[in-house]
Structure formats: structure tokens, C-alpha cells
Design an enzyme around this catalytic site. Structure first.
Site, PDB file in Angstrom:
ATOM      1  N   SER A 124       0.852  -1.188   0.000  1.00 26.60           N
ATOM      2  CA  SER A 124       0.000   0.000   0.000  1.00 26.60           C
ATOM      3  C   SER A 124       0.885   1.233   0.000  1.00 26.60           C
ATOM      4  O   SER A 124       2.051   1.179   0.431  1.00 26.60           O
ATOM      5  CB  SER A 124      -0.884   0.007   1.265  1.00 26.60           C
ATOM      6  OG  SER A 124      -1.533   1.249   1.432  1.00 26.60           O
ATOM      7  N   TYR A 150      -2.488  -0.580  10.263  1.00 26.16           N
ATOM      8  CA  TYR A 150      -2.509  -0.997   8.860  1.00 26.16           C
ATOM      9  C   TYR A 150      -1.230  -0.547   8.145  1.00 26.16           C
ATOM     10  O   TYR A 150      -0.591  -1.337   7.433  1.00 26.16           O
ATOM     11  CB  TYR A 150      -3.741  -0.415   8.155  1.00 26.16           C
ATOM     12  CG  TYR A 150      -3.863  -0.865   6.708  1.00 26.16           C
ATOM     13  CD1 TYR A 150      -4.380  -2.121   6.403  1.00 26.16           C
ATOM     14  CD2 TYR A 150      -3.456  -0.043   5.657  1.00 26.16           C
ATOM     15  CE1 TYR A 150      -4.487  -2.546   5.085  1.00 26.16           C
ATOM     16  CE2 TYR A 150      -3.559  -0.462   4.339  1.00 26.16           C
ATOM     17  CZ  TYR A 150      -4.070  -1.712   4.058  1.00 26.16           C
ATOM     18  OH  TYR A 150      -4.159  -2.129   2.750  1.00 26.16           O
TER      19      TYR A 150
END
Length: 247
Positions: free
Chosen positions: A153, A166
Site C-alpha cells: 500500500s 494498517y
């Protein structure tokens, strides 16, 4: 990198495991890999979603998939070794893994991060991939050209406020990929990350509830990179973190 156009039989006779295969990018990858000739192993926590993907593949004339209902949050090393033994018995080898399953957790200020959320996100996004890769390396070693794809990501390359567990899990994913790629350099196993970018998925909708999903690319529009890294055309490409939506 220019978008890759895969030959019709790019994944013919390959056996590929996909985690989080019941929804979003994982589902699209399963359908795409099957369309290009692969036998896919569908791993996910929701059996009816996996069954729906199974039905779509069969209806399209693909090779019969295998279904593995497994919740990565509670899975142990024994679950992964049992899975490896089943794949060995059924297929004799494994040509690829796509680690697509992921947990967003809760977006919150750093001081509000609670330990349960932290551990759950790390378990699903990092620890499960580490344990499963350990269990499956012997099977991957039997393939001529094996590929492991991790999902990264943008927040796993540059930290962003509020993305706590995350983001840290994706930094860890990048590191895990690099370590495995370096250890298996010059072997038949290549290891890379894909950053899908902003994509029309349920996870994206949870992170950005006010965003119009129609402004985002669909998972199908990203599959060129997933095909490239899983096909033999990417032989020699390892240790890379690539963008499915390059700027």
C-alpha cells in the site's frame, strides 16, 4: 512499466493459491487467473463467497478450483502445514501465491490504538503470510518458475497519520517480501509486492466512506500487473514493489 498484455495461455497448468479470494481484488484475480489457464485454490473466511467464485469459474469453463475456508485471524502454523500437505497430495506442487487478504483495522490517532486491534491487523496482514510462506516454500521449490505476490500500500512506503496498525503492517509486508526475495534470489522462486492503489473495493469504501467509488478503477483494470507477475514473462523480476496504477 507499460501495461502488460498476457498471452491466452499465460498461466496454463499453473496451480495458484489466492488468499482473500471471495471478494474484491482477490476474487478478480481468481477469475482472471482461471481464465488464463490456472487451477486456483480459493482461500477465504466466508464459504459462500468462495463458492460463488467457484461457480463463476466453472460456468466460464475454467479448471475446477479448490476451496479452503480459513479465517487467518485464528489460523495457526498447524493449519498452514495441513494446507501444504493437502496441496502436495492433490497437486504435487504450487506455482504461485497471491497474498490478497487484509484487515484494515480502525483508523485512529496513534494514542488511541488499542492492543487487540494492533495484534489482529498484524496477525492477518503479516504473521499469517509469514507462516503460510514457510509452510509452502517446499512446494514452491518444486515448480519451475514460482511467484509469490504480496499486497502492499502507499501507506506502507510513507507513513500517514491515523493509519497506524494498517500502515505498519504494510511496511512489514514490504520488508518480508524483500527478505524472502533476497534469500531465494537465483532460485526458481521470485517474490514481489503490488501496491494496487485506490481501487473500488469494500476495504477502500470503509476507509473513505465519503468517496464516490465510481471515480476509482475497478479490480479488473489492475489485473495486467497481477498477470504479469504471476506469468513466466516476469521471470527474473524479484524483490520489487510495483504499482498497479503507476503515476
Amino acid at each position: 512499466m507499460h501495461q502488460y498484455t498476457a498471452p491466452t495461455a499465460a498461466l496454463q497448468h499453473k496451480v495458484i493459491l489466492i488468499t482473500g479470494a471471495g471478494d474484491g481484488i482477490g476474487k478478480e484475480a481468481a477469475l482472471t487467473y482461471a481464465r488464463y489457464g490456472a487451477t486456483v485454490i480459493l482461500l477465504g473466511k466466508t464459504t459462500n463467497k468462495l463458492a460463488a467464485v467457484y461457480d463463476e469459474i466453472m460456468a466460464a469453463g475454467g479448471a475446477e478450483p479448490a476451496i479452503v475456508p480459513l479465517d487467518l485471524k485464528g489460523a495457526t502454523a498447524k493449519h498452514y502445514h495441513d494446507l501444504a500437505a493437502t496441496i502436495q497430495t492433490e497437486f504435487g506442487r504450487l506455482d504461485g501465491i497471491l497474498y490478497n487478504a487484509g484487515k484494515l483495522g480502525v483508523l485512529s490517532p496513534f494514542t488511541h490504538i488499542d492492543l487487540d486491534t494492533w495484534q489482529e491487523v498484524m496477525q492477518v496482514n503479516v504473521t499469517s503470510a509469514m507462516l503460510l510462506t514457510q509452510a509452502l516454500i517446499p512446494l514452491l521449490s518444486k515448480a519451475d518458475n514460482a511467484s509469490i505476490i504480496f499486497t502492499s500500500s502507499g501507506v506502507g512506503r510513507k507513513g500517514r497519520a491515523l493509519w497506524g496498525p494498517y500502515a505498519v503492517s504494510k511496511f512489514a509486508t514490504e520488508g518480508l517480501m524483500q527478505i524472502i526475495a533476497d534469500e531465494y534470489d537465483n532460485s526458481g522462486i521470485r517474490v514481489n509486492c503490488i501496491n494496487p492503489g485506490a481501487t473500488r473495493t469494500n476495504m477502500r469504501a470503509r476507509a473513505y466512506p465519503g468517496e464516490d467509488p465510481q471515480t476509482l478503477k475497478s479490480p479488473a483494470q489492475l489485473m495486467w500487473l497481477y498477470l504479469y507477475l504471476m506469468s513466466d514473462d516476469s521471470k527474473g523480476v524479484t524483490g520489487q514493489s510495483l504499482d498497479a496504477q503507476p503515476k
